[in-house]
Design an enzyme around this catalytic site. Structure first.
Site, PDB file in Angstrom:
ATOM      1  N   GLU A   1     -33.305  26.493  22.652  1.00  0.00           N
ATOM      2  CA  GLU A   1     -32.160  27.400  22.502  1.00  0.00           C
ATOM      3  C   GLU A   1     -32.492  28.495  21.497  1.00  0.00           C
ATOM      4  O   GLU A   1     -33.156  28.231  20.490  1.00  0.00           O
ATOM      5  CB  GLU A   1     -30.929  26.605  22.044  1.00  0.00           C
ATOM      6  CG  GLU A   1     -30.488  25.578  23.072  1.00  0.00           C
ATOM      7  CD  GLU A   1     -29.216  24.827  22.667  1.00  0.00           C
ATOM      8  OE1 GLU A   1     -28.604  25.192  21.639  1.00  0.00           O
ATOM      9  OE2 GLU A   1     -28.833  23.886  23.387  1.00  0.00           O
TER      10      GLU A   1
ATOM     11  N   ARG B   1     -27.576  16.841  24.583  1.00  0.00           N
ATOM     12  CA  ARG B   1     -28.676  17.599  23.999  1.00  0.00           C
ATOM     13  C   ARG B   1     -29.629  18.006  25.110  1.00  0.00           C
ATOM     14  O   ARG B   1     -29.876  17.243  26.047  1.00  0.00           O
ATOM     15  CB  ARG B   1     -29.421  16.770  22.937  1.00  0.00           C
ATOM     16  CG  ARG B   1     -28.653  16.580  21.639  1.00  0.00           C
ATOM     17  CD  ARG B   1     -28.504  17.893  20.885  1.00  0.00           C
ATOM     18  NE  ARG B   1     -27.786  17.749  19.632  1.00  0.00           N
ATOM     19  CZ  ARG B   1     -26.502  17.949  19.479  1.00  0.00           C
ATOM     20  NH1 ARG B   1     -25.754  18.262  20.543  1.00  0.00           N
ATOM     21  NH2 ARG B   1     -25.934  17.836  18.292  1.00  0.00           N
TER      22      ARG B   1
ATOM     23  N   HIS C   1     -23.940  26.605  24.292  1.00  0.00           N
ATOM     24  CA  HIS C   1     -23.765  25.536  23.315  1.00  0.00           C
ATOM     25  C   HIS C   1     -22.462  25.729  22.524  1.00  0.00           C
ATOM     26  O   HIS C   1     -22.465  25.740  21.281  1.00  0.00           O
ATOM     27  CB  HIS C   1     -24.957  25.469  22.356  1.00  0.00           C
ATOM     28  CG  HIS C   1     -25.133  24.109  21.740  1.00  0.00           C
ATOM     29  ND1 HIS C   1     -26.356  23.612  21.334  1.00  0.00           N
ATOM     30  CD2 HIS C   1     -24.234  23.127  21.444  1.00  0.00           C
ATOM     31  CE1 HIS C   1     -26.204  22.413  20.823  1.00  0.00           C
ATOM     32  NE2 HIS C   1     -24.910  22.099  20.869  1.00  0.00           N
TER      33      HIS C   1
END
Length: 325
Positions: free
Chosen positions: A267, A238, A286
């Site tokens: 993000e 993360r 991601h």
């Protein structure tokens, strides 16, 4: 029983396809499935739901969820849902840990080898149509014989360790329960308290720990300064586990070989982030955990757990809400 399916994102790739919701309706026709495509939909529908299937249940939605008994996250990470009201409640939280372990581990090995073999430089020279053979002499290195530090030996970290060891790397794993022993591929384990002692020894540092209050900014300026010259840093956990500004500063010194980042503090990564332009950084949006059968596997796990829930049997992948994983 009403089941709320709240798997939505600004990016269509992370929104559950309608066909998979229909499959759930056909399998469990005795239940009603409400589908949310945004936060407002979820807030409006969650009041009547006993079960929620999604990873974005926020505090306001939870406050309106008077009948909710169980939340199943389609993702492994649940840090965004561990607000006090949910943690203190008797609502059971389960996740999909392990489903993407192989995909993320493959991604980790891929980007590590890319940095070790100088592929970002090769791609750059290819665009320039420059035959840069001499630039690679003395720069390329092998994963065989490298020391890899895996921070977090859950499903992802364990698979990373196994693959790295298969390439001939010497793997050390950081885990909270050192007494649990070392999984396959891990030569030795160390506790989180030993992180700063282990960082200077590693050629590759892989961050695969869960996001909890204790792990936010686990890697900051001090930790980055402890890493050895020429080391590679990989984050597939993360973004909030890393002080991104400190990472940019550390890369700016030129000491590190580079970094590969699939997750970020915020993000999507802002266009003005200096990480985009760095030739020693591999940025992926991601996607390390995504694979061809992703939705099939996600729905199969939830279906199995829903059957268990109906039968009053123990659920798979129950999260310790206070520990955060």
């Amino acid at each position: 029983m009403t089941v709320l399916v709240a798997i939505y994102s600004p990016f269509s790739s992370w929104c559950i396809p309608d066909a998979w919701v229909q499959r759930l309706r056909e399998r469990f026709s005795r239940h009603e499935f409400a589908v949310a495509r945004n936060d407002a939909d979820a807030l409006a529908a969650i009041g009547g739901a006993e079960v929620a299937f999604g990873a974005r249940i926020n505090a306001a939605q939870f406050g309106a969820a008077h009948r909710l008994r169980w939340i199943h996250s389609h993702a492994a990470g649940v840090g965004g849902m561990l607000f006090p009201a949910l943690v203190d409640s008797d609502v059971v939280l389960t996740n999909s840990r392990g489903l993407s372990a192989a995909s993320i581990a493959e991604h980790t090995i891929l980007v590590t080898l890319a940095l070790f073999r100088g592929l970002p430089r090769a791609f750059d020279r290819q665009q320039q149509r420059v035959w840069a053979q001499d630039e690679f002499i003395g720069v390329i290195r092998s994963l065989r014989g490298a020391r890899v530090l895996v921070v977090g030996l859950g499903a992802i970290g364990t698979e990373v360790a196994r693959l790295a060891a298969a390439f001939g790397a010497a793997v050390t794993g950081i885990r909270r329960h050192v007494g649990a022993g070392a999984p396959p591929g891990v030569e030795r384990t160390a506790s989180p308290a030993d992180l700063q002692q282990e960082l200077p020894l590693a050629d590759v540092v892989v961050l695969s720990a869960p996001q909890t209050p204790e792990t936010v900014h686990l890697i900051g300026a001090r930790e980055l300064a402890l890493m050895k010259d020429g080391a590679v840093f990989i984050n597939v956990s993360r973004g909030k586990l890393v002080d991104e500004a400190a990472l940019v500063g550390a890369l700016g010194t030129g000491r590190l070989r580079g970094a590969a980042l699939d997750v970020f503090e915020h993000e999507p990564l802002a266009p003005e982030s200096p990480l985009w332009a760095r030739k020693d950084v591999i940025v992926t949006p991601h996607v390390a955990g995504f694979f061809a059968d992703y939705w099939h596997d996600v729905v199969e796990l939830f279906s199995d757990n829903l059957r268990r829930y109906e039968a009053g049997e123990p659920l798979r992948n129950v999260v310790d809400k206070r520990a955060g994983y």
